[in-house]
Design a protein around this motif. Structure first.
Motif, PDB file in Angstrom:
ATOM      1  N   VAL A 141      35.439  43.936  11.343  1.00 22.11           N
ATOM      2  CA  VAL A 141      35.741  43.113  10.209  1.00 22.11           C
ATOM      3  C   VAL A 141      37.183  42.691   9.957  1.00 22.11           C
ATOM      4  O   VAL A 141      37.564  41.607   9.748  1.00 22.11           O
ATOM      5  N   ILE A 142      38.195  43.712  10.166  1.00 17.79           N
ATOM      6  CA  ILE A 142      39.598  43.556  10.135  1.00 17.79           C
ATOM      7  C   ILE A 142      39.997  42.470  11.360  1.00 17.79           C
ATOM      8  O   ILE A 142      40.649  41.517  10.882  1.00 17.79           O
ATOM      9  N   THR A 143      39.679  42.701  12.558  1.00 18.51           N
ATOM     10  CA  THR A 143      40.161  42.254  13.553  1.00 18.51           C
ATOM     11  C   THR A 143      39.647  40.651  13.536  1.00 18.51           C
ATOM     12  O   THR A 143      40.351  39.817  13.745  1.00 18.51           O
ATOM     13  N   ILE A 144      38.350  40.490  13.043  1.00 20.95           N
ATOM     14  CA  ILE A 144      37.822  39.110  13.153  1.00 20.95           C
ATOM     15  C   ILE A 144      38.604  38.355  12.064  1.00 20.95           C
ATOM     16  O   ILE A 144      38.797  37.315  12.019  1.00 20.95           O
ATOM     17  N   THR A 145      38.958  39.100  10.817  1.00 18.36           N
ATOM     18  CA  THR A 145      39.293  38.307   9.610  1.00 18.36           C
ATOM     19  C   THR A 145      40.845  38.107  10.182  1.00 18.36           C
ATOM     20  O   THR A 145      41.178  36.856   9.631  1.00 18.36           O
ATOM     21  N   VAL A 146      41.568  38.860  10.770  1.00 13.61           N
ATOM     22  CA  VAL A 146      42.955  38.563  11.231  1.00 13.61           C
ATOM     23  C   VAL A 146      42.879  37.242  12.152  1.00 13.61           C
ATOM     24  O   VAL A 146      43.826  36.334  12.215  1.00 13.61           O
ATOM     25  N   THR A 147      41.848  37.291  12.862  1.00 15.65           N
ATOM     26  CA  THR A 147      41.679  35.973  13.879  1.00 15.65           C
ATOM     27  C   THR A 147      41.436  34.887  13.304  1.00 15.65           C
ATOM     28  O   THR A 147      42.171  33.813  13.446  1.00 15.65           O
ATOM     29  N   ILE A 148      40.570  34.778  12.364  1.00 17.62           N
ATOM     30  CA  ILE A 148      40.419  33.742  11.437  1.00 17.62           C
ATOM     31  C   ILE A 148      41.434  33.111  10.952  1.00 17.62           C
ATOM     32  O   ILE A 148      41.769  31.895  10.758  1.00 17.62           O
ATOM     33  N   LEU A 149      42.144  34.155  10.220  1.00 17.35           N
ATOM     34  CA  LEU A 149      43.382  33.801   9.433  1.00 17.35           C
ATOM     35  C   LEU A 149      44.677  32.949  10.306  1.00 17.35           C
ATOM     36  O   LEU A 149      45.255  32.118   9.997  1.00 17.35           O
ATOM     37  N   HIS A 150      44.626  33.580  11.558  1.00 17.56           N
ATOM     38  CA  HIS A 150      45.359  33.021  12.595  1.00 17.56           C
ATOM     39  C   HIS A 150      45.033  31.620  12.823  1.00 17.56           C
ATOM     40  O   HIS A 150      45.972  30.741  13.134  1.00 17.56           O
ATOM     41  N   LEU A 151      43.718  31.388  13.342  1.00 19.99           N
ATOM     42  CA  LEU A 151      43.268  30.099  13.501  1.00 19.99           C
ATOM     43  C   LEU A 151      43.442  29.065  12.408  1.00 19.99           C
ATOM     44  O   LEU A 151      43.576  27.946  12.542  1.00 19.99           O
ATOM     45  N   ALA A 152      43.557  29.658  11.162  1.00 16.57           N
ATOM     46  CA  ALA A 152      43.756  28.603  10.048  1.00 16.57           C
ATOM     47  C   ALA A 152      45.274  28.593   9.518  1.00 16.57           C
ATOM     48  O   ALA A 152      45.739  28.127   8.653  1.00 16.57           O
ATOM     49  N   ASP A 153      46.008  29.100  10.399  1.00 16.62           N
ATOM     50  CA  ASP A 153      47.466  28.972  10.457  1.00 16.62           C
ATOM     51  C   ASP A 153      48.063  29.717   9.138  1.00 16.62           C
ATOM     52  O   ASP A 153      49.090  29.427   8.810  1.00 16.62           O
ATOM     53  N   ILE A 154      47.326  30.821   8.573  1.00 12.31           N
ATOM     54  CA  ILE A 154      47.568  31.599   7.655  1.00 12.31           C
ATOM     55  C   ILE A 154      48.639  32.898   8.199  1.00 12.31           C
ATOM     56  O   ILE A 154      49.718  33.191   7.481  1.00 12.31           O
TER      57      ILE A 154
END
Length: 599
Positions: free
Chosen positions: A221-234
């Motif tokens: 959950v943590i790793t996928i969340t981090v990946t999504i936030l990176h793709l969203a430029d957050i």
């Protein structure tokens, strides 16, 4: 059953299997073209939707890939069916060859022959043109070892009768036997794999605390969340890659402790698949004999789960564990999903559920392979009989006994009986008359009878006994042992068993041949008297016709039989028929004349 039925059955099977192979091969050719058209269609579809939105392009590609994967799965099923049909065809062709006497290239079990054994070498139990080579249908090392063990010892009366019942039932279903053998041939089970699973079962569980289970599901959950936030430029790229590196270090610190477990379980998926297929085949059969029912009970897992389902679960876990073999997938899956941790947790759960049953699974395969092999013998030799097992010691009574490895058209059968204690049958006869073959016929059929197999006889009755023989003696230069001394060592074992009042049945061929004729006669005479005095039972073949005179002194204990030869115009004619009394015709002088010795 018609004696020609086995050959006819196998030939019909071969015709049917060849036809099925042609059908499957044609389907695979069409499937190959289908995959080609799917690839072309997918490329064209993507090309024609290129001017539309990216979602339509992606959807078109996904649909094309999905259809292609379905086609690949369909082809994989066809390939497995094709391989199975090829194995079944080979099995039937081998049975035809065996019925025609062509079995000398089969596995002969020579590695199972003990250096010293009370009858194995004398009776050609192992090696080329051996009983083992003729009987064996086992594909697993466990089954081959169990067959060897059964040939080297005897079972109790109850075990023999249970085996006979199982063999009779399994013999009726050729399709089941061949499919069971085909599953085993695909990737034969090995003792090494069984030992590796056994060693793994004894290891303490890793990461067995509940906290690791929470981490296994929380970490992705943590790793996928981090990946999504990176793709969203957050999350910026430097921070993202720093976090990914940290995830990877943490994941591989976990994986590092799994090397021992992985080394034990790596690359055994194909054999585990064989175990699954064969166990499932046993579970799905409807045989009702008590022995097979007992085997099926022993492989049951506590609860409602079947052994085959549990093995399939292990196979799937190990398949996922073997992702390690793909370096790219291994790094990605561990870094983002803690892949290894998930697999070790699954293995811990599997181990807990099956701790007490795994050893039974391999043993069940071995037992069914031995039963199936004996069932094939029964099917191939419908004229052979199942022996009766007498409760009294000693009883041996056979009608039309023949040697199992001599073809029916060349074999000469003989009837013979021996009953009571302190009995010795002396068989005299000329050279090449059939004495040794007759002794081996009795011995081999006794071995078959005492393991629950059918015997090469119209009828056969025997007591549960310990068979001992001294027939084929050789010197040993490595041990500095002469032929005479080697025979004395073997006779000592027989005498010790007799003196200990063991229930033995003794076969002796030309005893004390390594010494002079006077000592040989004196020693042989003394041995026969000792056997009678100790209430032993023996059949002795000899050229020494003077030994037959002992019948005058022990008319109740000694019975004389012989094989004779007819001579016409200096030519010898053998009928190989056992007759009562002492042999009166000898052929040595004629044979010596034929090679140029002036007698």
């Amino acid at each position: 059953m018609n004696v020609n039925m086995p050959l006819q059955t196998y030939q019909e099977n071969i015709t049917t299997l060849k036809s099925q192979l042609e059908t499957i091969a044609a389907k695979r050719r069409r499937a190959a073209w289908m995959r080609f058209f799917i690839v072309v269609a997918t490329i064209l579809l993507v090309r024609f939707t290129w001017q539309f939105s990216s979602w339509i392009i992606i959807l078109s590609a996904i649909v094309g890939i999905a259809v292609f994967l379905i086609a690949v799965s369909f082809d994989t099923d066809l390939k497995n069916k094709l391989l199975n049909l090829e194995r079944l065809l080979k099995i039937n062709e081998e049975e035809v060859a065996l019925l025609n006497g062509n079995y000398h290239s089969r596995f002969d079990g020579k590695n199972y022959e003990p250096e010293q054994h009370v009858y194995a070498h004398d009776l050609d139990i192992f090696g080329k043109a051996s009983i083992y080579q003729y009987l064996n249908r086992a594909t697993s090392e466990q089954g081959r070892q169990l067959l060897a063990d059964r040939l080297l010892s005897h079972q109790s009366k109850e075990e023999i009768l249970l085996t006979q019942q199982a063999v009779k039932e399994v013999a009726q279903d050729t399709t089941w036997r061949h499919q069971f053998q085909s599953f085993g041939t695909a990737e034969p089970l090995s003792l090494r794999t069984e030992k590796r699973i056994e060693n793994w079962m004894q290891l303490p569980p890793l990461y067995d605390h509940k906290a690791w289970k929470l981490l296994a599901y929380g970490f992705p959950v943590i790793t996928i969340t981090v990946t999504i936030l990176h793709l969203a430029d957050i999350i910026s790229a430097p921070l993202f890659y720093t976090l990914v590196f940290a995830f990877m270090i943490f994941a591989f610190s976990i994986s590092k402790k799994l090397h021992e477990t992985y080394n034990l379980l790596s690359r055994i998926v194909t054999e585990v698949n064989t175990l699954h297929k064969q166990l499932e085949h046993i579970e799905n059969n409807s045989f009702s004999s008590p022995l097979i029912q007992s085997i099926k009970r022993n492989i049951q897992v506590k609860g409602s789960s079947k052994a085959s389902a549990e093995i399939l679960g292990l196979k799937n876990i190990l398949g996922r564990f073997d992702v390690r073999l793909n370096v790219f997938a291994f790094y990605i899956l561990n870094t983002f999903l803690l892949w290894d941790l998930h697999q070790i947790l699954a293995l811990n759960k599997w181990k807990k559920n099956n701790q007490q049953t795994t050893s039974h699974w391999f043993n069940a395969i071995a037992q069914m392979e031995v039963i199936s092999g004996l069932a094939t013998l029964h099917f191939n030799q419908p004229a052979w009989s199942f022996p009766s097992i007498s409760t009294s010691h000693f009883t041996l009574n056979g009608h039309n006994i023949g040697h199992p490895l001599i073809a029916e058209g060349k074999r000469v059968d003989n009837s013979f009986g021996l009953e009571g204690l302190g009995k010795v049958s002396i068989i005299t006869g000329s050279n090449m008359g059939g004495k040794s073959t007759f002794l081996r016929s009795i011995g081999v059929n006794a071995v078959l009878a005492l393991m629950g197999a059918p015997v090469c006889a119209a009828s056969f009755t025997i007591s549960p006994i310990k068979l001992m023989s001294s027939m084929r003696i050789a010197d040993n230069l490595a041990d500095n042992t002469s032929t005479f001394y080697a025979e004395l060592k073997k006779l000592r074992l027989i005498i010790e068993a007799v003196n200990n009042k063991e229930q033995v049945f003794i076969l002796l061929d030309e005893i004390l041949r390594g010494t002079n004729s006077l000592d040989r006669h004196t020693g042989s005479k003394a041995l026969i008297k000792q056997l009678i005095h100790q209430q032993a039972v023996a059949v002795i073949a000899t050229h020494d016709v003077e030994l037959a005179q002992l019948e005058n002194s022990f008319p109740e204990a000694i019975h004389n039989y012989h094989f004779d030869v007819q001579v016409a115009h200096d030519e010898l004619f053998f009928d190989y028929k056992l007759k009562k009394g002492i042999c009166q015709s000898l052929n040595a002088s004629i044979l010596m004349k034929k090679i140029g010795i002036e007698v």
